[in-house]
Design a protein around this motif. Structure first.
Motif, PDB file in Angstrom:
ATOM      1  N   LEU A 163     -12.409  10.332 -18.578  1.00 44.74           N
ATOM      2  CA  LEU A 163     -11.700   9.851 -19.769  1.00 44.74           C
ATOM      3  C   LEU A 163     -11.423   8.347 -19.694  1.00 44.74           C
ATOM      4  N   TYR A 164     -11.089   7.853 -18.495  1.00 43.97           N
ATOM      5  CA  TYR A 164     -10.927   6.392 -18.375  1.00 43.97           C
ATOM      6  C   TYR A 164     -12.262   5.718 -18.700  1.00 43.97           C
ATOM      7  N   CYS A 165     -13.370   6.300 -18.201  1.00 45.85           N
ATOM      8  CA  CYS A 165     -14.696   5.707 -18.471  1.00 45.85           C
ATOM      9  C   CYS A 165     -14.974   5.720 -19.967  1.00 45.85           C
ATOM     10  N   ALA A 166     -14.620   6.829 -20.639  1.00 41.70           N
ATOM     11  CA  ALA A 166     -14.863   6.915 -22.088  1.00 41.70           C
ATOM     12  C   ALA A 166     -14.047   5.834 -22.814  1.00 41.70           C
ATOM     13  N   ALA A 167     -12.819   5.581 -22.354  1.00 39.12           N
ATOM     14  CA  ALA A 167     -11.994   4.536 -22.988  1.00 39.12           C
ATOM     15  C   ALA A 167     -12.597   3.159 -22.717  1.00 39.12           C
ATOM     16  N   GLU A 168     -13.200   2.986 -21.532  1.00 37.73           N
ATOM     17  CA  GLU A 168     -13.812   1.691 -21.199  1.00 37.73           C
ATOM     18  C   GLU A 168     -15.003   1.375 -22.100  1.00 37.73           C
ATOM     19  N   THR A 169     -15.687   2.426 -22.612  1.00 37.89           N
ATOM     20  CA  THR A 169     -16.840   2.146 -23.488  1.00 37.89           C
ATOM     21  C   THR A 169     -16.386   1.455 -24.778  1.00 37.89           C
ATOM     22  N   LEU A 170     -15.072   1.521 -25.050  1.00 35.14           N
ATOM     23  CA  LEU A 170     -14.559   0.861 -26.264  1.00 35.14           C
ATOM     24  C   LEU A 170     -13.890  -0.471 -25.926  1.00 35.14           C
ATOM     25  N   GLY A 171     -14.117  -0.954 -24.705  1.00 32.47           N
ATOM     26  CA  GLY A 171     -13.595  -2.277 -24.343  1.00 32.47           C
ATOM     27  C   GLY A 171     -12.241  -2.245 -23.653  1.00 32.47           C
ATOM     28  N   ALA A 172     -11.692  -1.056 -23.407  1.00 33.72           N
ATOM     29  CA  ALA A 172     -10.408  -1.013 -22.688  1.00 33.72           C
ATOM     30  C   ALA A 172     -10.660  -1.376 -21.225  1.00 33.72           C
ATOM     31  N   GLU A 173      -9.721  -2.089 -20.612  1.00 36.35           N
ATOM     32  CA  GLU A 173      -9.845  -2.480 -19.201  1.00 36.35           C
ATOM     33  C   GLU A 173      -9.063  -1.500 -18.354  1.00 36.35           C
TER      34      GLU A 173
END
Ligand code: BYC
Length: 317
Positions: free
Chosen positions: A82-92
């Motif tokens: 889920l962290y990786c999925a959020a990172e695909t949207l530019g979240a650090e």
């Protein structure tokens, strides 16, 4: 094309049930809503390891210990997808962790309650993972591709978690009078907090309207809560346990189980950081992050060295 054209095209794709991928155009509100929900979901998985972790060393047999350990490891994995999925949207990742550690980001209210004995491992598996499955199966059809794909595997694993919890309770219910009493006491404590996992009632939910319009969410909080009650009641009957709600009653007209009033003051209090375990949960996560700094530093130094080596080999060639 104007922003309006992009937005029209975006909603046309949503209405056709097409998946939106990270590099596609999307409204800023959609991106922010997804990062908020996926981060909250990831934090819940990671914080959710803590109440059960206390019982790895107290499991009553090797078999129980192995199953509990596997379940908790699955939760770590869910958090990482889920962290990786959020990172695909530019979240650090560092910002997401910082928001968890400073109390800015939410995580599921359920993990702010204490685990008092082994029966609570059963109640968490049966009720908490049971509630999570009902909420997460529709997320497999979420309009955002990486979230939907992550959820497919998560749901398969959650269903094993739910079964191991139910089986723990079944063993206790078929045991001594004291063991059955332990199971009942545990259900008495976990039932209402599990009902709260689905979020505020539809009339109070601030995000549902947009999330349903963009097909991030497919069902409202109250719809999923009702499914949970309907699924749990017959399972409680199999266990021979009573759900602690005197107003639980089958409604012939709606073909659903009516239930009593949720204590929303308690819910809001826990979400605002004042539940029984909020402070110890956040401190445990922050300590783990601080104690893991040397691992992150070593991994960064190693990858930098690898990068330099590759560069040098390229220059020599
Ligand atoms: N606890 O407008 P609403 C697991 C917040 S872990 C805390 O309805 P939304 C497991 C909500 O964030 C599974 N906060 O929001 C792991 C919002 O706040 P902000 C966890 C809550 O997002 C280990 C505000 O209240 N599952 O399976 O449309 C062991 C208004 O709510 C809660 C997920 O995270 C809550 N219970 O709907 C065992 C699933 N409820 O950000 C098991 C993914 C609401 O506006 N998430 N809030 O300030 C969702 O499906 C949705 O985010 C929710 C809430 C249904 C939770």
């Amino acid at each position: 094309m104007t922003t309006l054209d992009f937005e029209t095209q975006f909603f046309a794709r949503i209405n056709k049930d097409e998946k939106i991928e990270p590099k596609d155009w999307m409204p800023e509100k959609y991106r922010k809503t997804l990062i908020r929900q996926m981060a909250q979901h990831a934090h819940s998985e990671i914080v959710g390891m803590l109440p059960e972790a206390n019982y790895i060393s107290r499991a009553p047999s090797l078999k129980r210990k192995a199953a509990l350990l596997a379940k908790i490891q699955d939760e770590a994995g869910h958090g990482l997808y889920l962290y990786c999925a959020a990172e695909t949207l530019g979240a650090e990742r560092d910002n997401l962790m910082d928001e968890l550690h400073t109390g800015k980001a939410k995580y599921s209210s359920i993990f702010n309650y204490p685990t008092l004995n082994w029966a609570d491992m059963g109640a968490i598996g049966w009720l908490v993972d049971g509630a999570a499955i009902l909420n997460q199966v529709p997320l497999c059809k979420c309009s955002f591709g990486p979230y939907a794909r992550a959820m497919v595997r998560v749901c398969k694993e959650e269903s094993f978690h739910q079964r191991q919890g139910f089986e723990i309770l079944l063993a206790l219910c078929n045991g001594t009078v004291e063991q059955k009493q332990m199971a009942q006491d545990s259900i008495n404590r976990w039932w209402w907090p599990s009902m709260m996992m689905f979020g505020p009632s539809d009339s109070e939910s601030t995000n549902s309207e947009y999330s349903m319009k963009t097909k991030i969410k497919r069902f409202s909080n109250d719809e999923l809560r009702q499914r949970f009650v309907d699924a749990s009641k017959p399972q409680a009957d199999i266990l021979g346990l009573t759900l602690p709600d005197p107003l639980l009653k089958y409604n012939e007209a709606t073909k659903h189980w009516d239930y009593g009033q949720i204590d929303w003051d308690e819910f809001n209090n826990v979400v605002q950081g004042n539940g029984p375990c909020n402070k110890i949960r956040v401190k445990a996560r922050k300590d783990a992050w601080d104690n893991g700094k040397w691992v992150r530093d070593a991994a960064t130094a190693y990858s930098e060295k690898q990068r330099q080596r590759k560069l040098e080999t390229k220059q020599l060639a």
